[in-house]
Design a protein around this motif. Structure first.
Motif, PDB file in Angstrom:
ATOM      1  N   SER A 175      -1.566  -4.525  14.392  1.00 15.21           N
ATOM      2  CA  SER A 175      -0.788  -5.507  15.145  1.00 15.21           C
ATOM      3  C   SER A 175       0.694  -5.241  14.941  1.00 15.21           C
ATOM      4  O   SER A 175       1.118  -4.859  13.848  1.00 15.21           O
ATOM      5  N   PRO A 176       1.502  -5.421  15.973  1.00 16.67           N
ATOM      6  CA  PRO A 176       2.942  -5.188  15.844  1.00 16.67           C
ATOM      7  C   PRO A 176       3.568  -6.210  14.899  1.00 16.67           C
ATOM      8  O   PRO A 176       3.193  -7.382  14.896  1.00 16.67           O
ATOM      9  N   MET A 177       4.499  -5.761  14.087  1.00 19.46           N
ATOM     10  CA  MET A 177       5.294  -6.690  13.296  1.00 19.46           C
ATOM     11  C   MET A 177       6.361  -7.275  14.204  1.00 19.46           C
ATOM     12  O   MET A 177       6.978  -6.551  14.986  1.00 19.46           O
ATOM     13  N   ALA A 178       6.568  -8.568  14.110  1.00 19.04           N
ATOM     14  CA  ALA A 178       7.521  -9.227  15.006  1.00 19.04           C
ATOM     15  C   ALA A 178       8.397 -10.202  14.238  1.00 19.04           C
ATOM     16  O   ALA A 178       8.585 -11.350  14.637  1.00 19.04           O
ATOM     17  N   ASP A 179       8.927  -9.738  13.120  1.00 14.66           N
ATOM     18  CA  ASP A 179       9.808 -10.593  12.326  1.00 14.66           C
ATOM     19  C   ASP A 179      11.202 -10.633  12.951  1.00 14.66           C
ATOM     20  O   ASP A 179      11.725  -9.610  13.394  1.00 14.66           O
ATOM     21  N   ASP A 180      11.788 -11.781  12.975  1.00  9.09           N
ATOM     22  CA  ASP A 180      13.139 -11.937  13.513  1.00  9.09           C
ATOM     23  C   ASP A 180      14.136 -11.644  12.401  1.00  9.09           C
ATOM     24  O   ASP A 180      14.680 -12.544  11.763  1.00  9.09           O
ATOM     25  N   VAL A 181      14.333 -10.353  12.123  1.00 10.02           N
ATOM     26  CA  VAL A 181      15.223  -9.949  11.034  1.00 10.02           C
ATOM     27  C   VAL A 181      16.310  -9.019  11.545  1.00 10.02           C
ATOM     28  O   VAL A 181      16.136  -8.306  12.541  1.00 10.02           O
ATOM     29  N   GLN A 182      17.419  -9.038  10.838  1.00  9.66           N
ATOM     30  CA  GLN A 182      18.530  -8.140  11.109  1.00  9.66           C
ATOM     31  C   GLN A 182      18.916  -7.445   9.807  1.00  9.66           C
ATOM     32  O   GLN A 182      18.532  -7.873   8.719  1.00  9.66           O
ATOM     33  N   ALA A 183      19.680  -6.394   9.954  1.00  8.04           N
ATOM     34  CA  ALA A 183      20.101  -5.632   8.782  1.00  8.04           C
ATOM     35  C   ALA A 183      20.932  -6.485   7.842  1.00  8.04           C
ATOM     36  O   ALA A 183      21.754  -7.299   8.267  1.00  8.04           O
ATOM     37  N   GLY A 184      20.681  -6.305   6.578  1.00  8.51           N
ATOM     38  CA  GLY A 184      21.508  -6.902   5.541  1.00  8.51           C
ATOM     39  C   GLY A 184      22.112  -5.771   4.734  1.00  8.51           C
ATOM     40  O   GLY A 184      22.915  -4.995   5.240  1.00  8.51           O
ATOM     41  N   ALA A 185      21.672  -5.653   3.481  1.00  7.86           N
ATOM     42  CA  ALA A 185      22.142  -4.552   2.648  1.00  7.86           C
ATOM     43  C   ALA A 185      21.543  -3.224   3.069  1.00  7.86           C
ATOM     44  O   ALA A 185      22.065  -2.158   2.737  1.00  7.86           O
ATOM     45  N   ILE A 186      20.438  -3.268   3.821  1.00 12.86           N
ATOM     46  CA  ILE A 186      19.820  -2.035   4.327  1.00 12.86           C
ATOM     47  C   ILE A 186      19.716  -2.113   5.850  1.00 12.86           C
ATOM     48  O   ILE A 186      19.715  -3.195   6.432  1.00 12.86           O
ATOM     49  N   GLY A 187      19.673  -0.938   6.486  1.00  8.26           N
ATOM     50  CA  GLY A 187      19.424  -0.874   7.923  1.00  8.26           C
ATOM     51  C   GLY A 187      20.639  -1.063   8.813  1.00  8.26           C
ATOM     52  O   GLY A 187      20.498  -1.168  10.035  1.00  8.26           O
ATOM     53  N   ARG A 188      21.827  -1.107   8.243  1.00  9.24           N
ATOM     54  CA  ARG A 188      23.012  -1.312   9.075  1.00  9.24           C
ATOM     55  C   ARG A 188      23.205  -0.150  10.040  1.00  9.24           C
ATOM     56  O   ARG A 188      23.052   1.008   9.691  1.00  9.24           O
ATOM     57  N   GLY A 189      23.551  -0.494  11.269  1.00  6.40           N
ATOM     58  CA  GLY A 189      23.706   0.522  12.302  1.00  6.40           C
ATOM     59  C   GLY A 189      22.391   0.934  12.932  1.00  6.40           C
ATOM     60  O   GLY A 189      22.380   1.851  13.765  1.00  6.40           O
ATOM     61  N   GLU A 190      21.307   0.290  12.546  1.00  2.00           N
ATOM     62  CA  GLU A 190      19.973   0.578  13.078  1.00  2.00           C
ATOM     63  C   GLU A 190      19.661   2.077  13.106  1.00  2.00           C
ATOM     64  O   GLU A 190      19.409   2.665  14.169  1.00  2.00           O
ATOM     65  N   PRO A 191      19.626   2.722  11.935  1.00  6.18           N
ATOM     66  CA  PRO A 191      19.380   4.172  11.896  1.00  6.18           C
ATOM     67  C   PRO A 191      17.980   4.578  12.330  1.00  6.18           C
ATOM     68  O   PRO A 191      17.737   5.765  12.569  1.00  6.18           O
ATOM     69  N   LEU A 192      17.071   3.608  12.456  1.00  5.44           N
ATOM     70  CA  LEU A 192      15.712   3.924  12.898  1.00  5.44           C
ATOM     71  C   LEU A 192      15.445   3.435  14.321  1.00  5.44           C
ATOM     72  O   LEU A 192      14.290   3.380  14.751  1.00  5.44           O
ATOM     73  N   LYS A 193      16.499   3.095  15.051  1.00  4.35           N
ATOM     74  CA  LYS A 193      16.329   2.635  16.424  1.00  4.35           C
ATOM     75  C   LYS A 193      15.678   3.738  17.260  1.00  4.35           C
ATOM     76  O   LYS A 193      16.092   4.892  17.226  1.00  4.35           O
ATOM     77  N   LYS A 197      14.845 -11.457   2.157  1.00  2.00           N
ATOM     78  CA  LYS A 197      16.012 -12.264   2.521  1.00  2.00           C
ATOM     79  C   LYS A 197      16.765 -12.734   1.274  1.00  2.00           C
ATOM     80  O   LYS A 197      17.995 -12.711   1.230  1.00  2.00           O
ATOM     81  N   ALA A 198      16.029 -13.151   0.262  1.00  4.59           N
ATOM     82  CA  ALA A 198      16.659 -13.623  -0.970  1.00  4.59           C
ATOM     83  C   ALA A 198      17.458 -12.520  -1.659  1.00  4.59           C
ATOM     84  O   ALA A 198      18.510 -12.787  -2.257  1.00  4.59           O
ATOM     85  N   GLU A 199      16.977 -11.293  -1.543  1.00  5.80           N
ATOM     86  CA  GLU A 199      17.675 -10.153  -2.153  1.00  5.80           C
ATOM     87  C   GLU A 199      18.833  -9.666  -1.284  1.00  5.80           C
ATOM     88  O   GLU A 199      19.601  -8.795  -1.715  1.00  5.80           O
ATOM     89  N   GLY A 200      18.926 -10.171  -0.071  1.00  6.16           N
ATOM     90  CA  GLY A 200      20.007  -9.757   0.817  1.00  6.16           C
ATOM     91  C   GLY A 200      19.744  -8.456   1.549  1.00  6.16           C
ATOM     92  O   GLY A 200      20.642  -7.926   2.220  1.00  6.16           O
ATOM     93  N   PHE A 201      18.522  -7.951   1.464  1.00  2.67           N
ATOM     94  CA  PHE A 201      18.208  -6.699   2.165  1.00  2.67           C
ATOM     95  C   PHE A 201      18.181  -6.914   3.672  1.00  2.67           C
ATOM     96  O   PHE A 201      18.552  -6.018   4.442  1.00  2.67           O
ATOM     97  N   VAL A 202      17.695  -8.077   4.096  1.00  4.15           N
ATOM     98  CA  VAL A 202      17.685  -8.425   5.526  1.00  4.15           C
ATOM     99  C   VAL A 202      18.189  -9.865   5.663  1.00  4.15           C
ATOM    100  O   VAL A 202      18.303 -10.612   4.700  1.00  4.15           O
ATOM    101  N   ARG A 203      18.459 -10.228   6.907  1.00  2.00           N
ATOM    102  CA  ARG A 203      18.892 -11.615   7.159  1.00  2.00           C
ATOM    103  C   ARG A 203      18.321 -12.087   8.501  1.00  2.00           C
ATOM    104  O   ARG A 203      17.772 -11.310   9.248  1.00  2.00           O
TER     105      ARG A 203
END
Length: 320
Positions: A26-44, A314-320
């Protein structure tokens, strides 16, 4: 038992037909954005499939990985929850899945067929990384999370007998054999890297009548009650903390290292090298204390593994 070899059917939505690859998810469909990781969407633009085994810690780690990929811009298919060890491993090796967290000791002993574990954790990971490269599997940096075997006892017995190490347990087994009563799994009782090897390494002499074999979950409750002095446990299990058990130190470093590390299909990593930068900071944060806390939220508090993973990210700040 979580390291048992065998390709079994996955639970829930996941199916793994004999002789075939993964066929659903099943597709993951979390409403998350980059925090400390994933900035600039390098896996887009990436379509990544995440897999895991079926026990609590693996479900949490699989969700953590998938959420990280989502935050970095990838579309993620959730194929976590495969029973046994070989299913998720083979999915990554064959390219039916792209990535999952795996354990160094499992890879070394079960997948790569080595009989002698390497005592140093980093050297064990390095040996796995080098050996598995020819199989099309790439290993990223390992975590301090080491899900290995241990013996644990309740607080009252700890005060009574004063043992802190497995060498202490061995001494007690000789001075007061009836005091060193063990509760263990059937598999642990018969594995070379389990009870027989531990007794040989430490010179233990626990009478057979004082060794009771039972299911994993019962061991924790019996050790907590004091029905057996020592129970076989896994070092990252949340019940250790919730039941206030005292873990004996493996002072001779007998038990293999089972450090969790990302296992990536090599072709996937070649196409999307940013996976390394996305996962490395998360893996560095994982240790036994974190694992015990997260596992307890599921096994003790009854929370959903995916939600536990999301809350932690989210608590660790990796995503928001």
């Amino acid at each position: 038992m979580r390291r048992r070899v065998g390709l079994l059917l996955a639970a829930g939505l996941l199916t793994v037909p004999s002789g075939c690859g993964l066929t659903s998810g099943s597709p993951m469909a979390d409403d998350v954005q980059a925090g400390a990781i994933g900035r600039g969407e390098p896996l887009k633009g990436a379509d990544l499939t995440v897999t895991s085994k079926s026990f609590t810690e693996q479900l949490i780690l699989g969700a953590i990985m998938g959420i990280a990929f989502e935050a970095a811009g990838a579309e993620v298919l959730d194929r976590t929850g495969i029973q046994g060890s070989i299913g998720s491993r083979e999915a990554v090796r064959k390219g039916d899945a792209d990535a999952g967290y795996e354990y160094t000791g499992t890879a070394w002993i079960t997948y790569l067929g080595r009989s002698e574990p390497i005592p140093d954790p980093h050297a064990q990971w390095e040996a796995v990384r080098k050996a598995d490269a020819k199989n099309g599997v790439s290993w990223l940096a390992p975590s301090a999370l080491n899900n290995t075997y241990a013996l644990a006892m309740n607080q009252d017995n700890h005060k009574k007998y004063g043992t802190d190490t497995l060498s202490d347990v061995a001494a007690l087994s000789k001075s007061d054999p009836d005091a060193a009563a063990l509760c263990v799994e059937v598999e642990f009782a018969n594995r070379a890297d389990g009870l027989p090897g531990m007794q040989q390494e430490y010179g233990m002499s626990v009478p057979t009548k004082n060794i009771t074999q039972m299911d994993t979950g019962i061991i924790y409750t019996q050790a907590a009650k004091g029905s057996c002095t020592y129970g076989e446990v896994f070092t990252t299990d949340g019940r250790i903390k919730s039941m206030n058990l005292v873990v004996m130190d493996d002072d001779k470093k007998f038990f293999p290292n089972y450090n969790a590390a990302p296992m990536i299909n090599s072709e996937t990593l070649k196409k999307w090298p940013a996976i390394t930068d996305v996962l490395d900071p998360i893996t560095k944060r994982l240790n036994n204390t974190v694992a015990q806390d997260l596992n307890a939220k599921v096994d003790v508090d009854g929370e959903d593994p995916h939600q536990v993973a999301l809350d932690w990210m989210k608590a660790e700040g990796f995503v928001r």
